[in-house]
Scaffold this motif. Structure first.
Motif: not given
Length: 451
Positions: A10-11, A41-43, A46, A112, A128-129, A170, A261, A264
């Motif tokens: 990830g990041y 993934t650049y969240q 999204l 999640t 999230k994806h 999000s 959402t 996490n």
């Protein structure tokens, strides 16, 4: 040659490996990244993937394209035995095996957070994806097509009712962007009225967007309500069985699209399957210099960063860094520098980052930005949001692609084609072109039976 194992792409993991490639001398160490997905993934993109403002592929940064010197393992780390410096790998294909390492960087990221609420596991879609964002968008577009063939009534209302559970960043961004898309779509369907759209945002607390202060948060609520949204504060989802939403306030309604959402949770690997120290929440105990351990003692050759790491926030003494992209990216970059420094006998530096503020999109042309006491609303904040994230997304290749998509959308509008059928690519082949009857209630794409 020593092996540096990076757990998660990830990041934090991606930037750690990316910077290690640039800083390590030839034959100084080899880097191994383990992640089940072939992309980062650049969240922050999204919500715009949900609205069709960004192509799904452009929110995904290929790991292999950018990590050219790193060994990539497509799989999952399911156990870490740091006492013996081995990690158990579950590959995408084949049996599990043990991988020896010399240095480990745990950047597994969060997952999640799920709650045991009836119907959620069967009906809701996370955000999230990339595949989840695409599924949300396609469901919305498909529901418009289905609703346009129905007479006004319960089933049509259900298809045009959207529910987001969770009022964090999000959730609010996805909610605002999807509302913007749905409002624009309604103009393309003469059979439907914009007033038939029903968008619900459910939040257990008395406010949304906890990252901003009270007054900007209240402005966001008013802004969404002016656009026809229903904001349910101090409300808890009690049931979502068969798409029938029941709230703790007594309100009930049917919703074909439910987006989860809520927030996490710590990666199960970190919480349950490692001998590295964790705190009371199950997060990896990490010092300000990103070494695993406490101020009194650290675990040699173990490092951590990102959403699953409890790292002291030196800019806000007494607190830990919040799990967001700003911190994960910068922690990943510093983690690479500190690992290289330790290899060369130098002291690692402590992580210190003062917040650049928070910025959120609320739909096309709408946004909010806050830095300390400075608050910017509406179109200027939306421009700032796009400007910041096009600069922040990794690689010039991705920046250019996203910019061109935005320019094209500005000239010709958003693409409103649903590709939900790609979830079942063999259906037309198997049925010989016959269109199967639609079920009475729609099952989430990831739970739908295969062709």
């Amino acid at each position: 040659m020593r092996t540096i194992l990076v757990v998660g792409g990830g990041y934090a993991g991606f930037y750690t490996a990316w910077k290690l490639e640039k800083k390590l001398r030839r034959d100084e160490a080899r880097v191994v990244v383990v992640d089940p997905r072939p992309y980062m993934t650049y969240q922050p993109f999204l919500p715009e993937v949900v609205a069709g403002s960004v192509e799904a592929r452009h929110a995904a940064v290929s790991i292999r394209r950018h990590l050219k010197k790193t060994k990539i393992i497509s799989g999952t780390v399911v156990k870490v035995d740091h006492a013996h410096k081995t990690a158990t790998i579950r590959p995408a294909e084949g049996p599990e095996y043990a991988l020896a390492y010399d240095i480990i960087a745990v950047t597994a990221g969060a997952v999640t957070r799920k709650l045991d609420i009836a119907g959620v596991a069967d009906q809701a879609i996370g955000m999230k994806h990339v595949e989840e964002a695409v599924a949300i968008r396609d469901r919305m577009l498909t529901n418009f097509d289905r609703a346009s063939t129905l007479e006004p009534g319960p089933q049509r209302r259900r298809l045009l009712t959207v529910t987001f559970v969770g009022g964090g960043f999000s959730g609010v961004e996805g909610f605002g962007e999807l509302l913007s898309l749905a409002t624009a779509l309604a103009r393309k369907y003469p059979e439907l009225e914009e007033s038939e759209l029903s968008f619900h945002l459910v939040e257990a607390r008395g406010r949304i967007l906890p990252e901003v202060t009270d007054k900007p948060g209240e402005w966001v609520v008013r802004s969404l309500e002016k656009r026809g949204a229903h904001i349910h504060l101090n409300s808890v989802l009690q049931s979502a069985e068969n798409g029938h939403v029941v709230l703790s306030t007594g309100e009930e309604f049917d919703s074909d699209l439910i987006v989860w959402t809520v927030g996490n949770a710590v990666s199960p690997l970190v919480r349950n399957h490692t001998d590295l120290p964790v705190d009371a929440r199950g997060m990896l105990s990490v010092r300000a210099d990103l070494q695993v351990g406490t101020d009194e003692a650290f675990v040699p050759d173990a490092w951590g960063a990102g959403d699953d790491a409890a790292i002291p926030d030196l800019a806000l003494p007494g607190s830990a860094t919040v799990p967001n992209a700003q911190h994960a990216v910068r922690q990943g970059k510093l983690l690479a520098k500190n690992i290289v420094a330790s290899l060369r006998g130098r002291e690692p530096k402590q992580y210190l980052h003062h917040s650049l503020g928070v910025v959120a999109t609320l739909g096309l042309g709408r946004g909010i930005f806050q830095w300390r006491g400075i608050v910017i609303k509406g179109f200027p904040a939306w421009v700032m949001h796009r400007g910041y994230h096009v600069l922040a997304v990794p690689s010039w290749e991705r920046k250019v692609r996203v910019l061109f998509v935005w320019i094209t959308a500005a000239l010709f509008g958003r693409d409103i084609v649903s590709l939900a059928s790609v979830q079942h690519p063999r259906r037309a082949f198997v049925t010989g072109g016959e269109v199967p009857a639609l079920p009475e209630t729609t099952v989430p794409l990831e739970h739908a039976p295969s062709a």
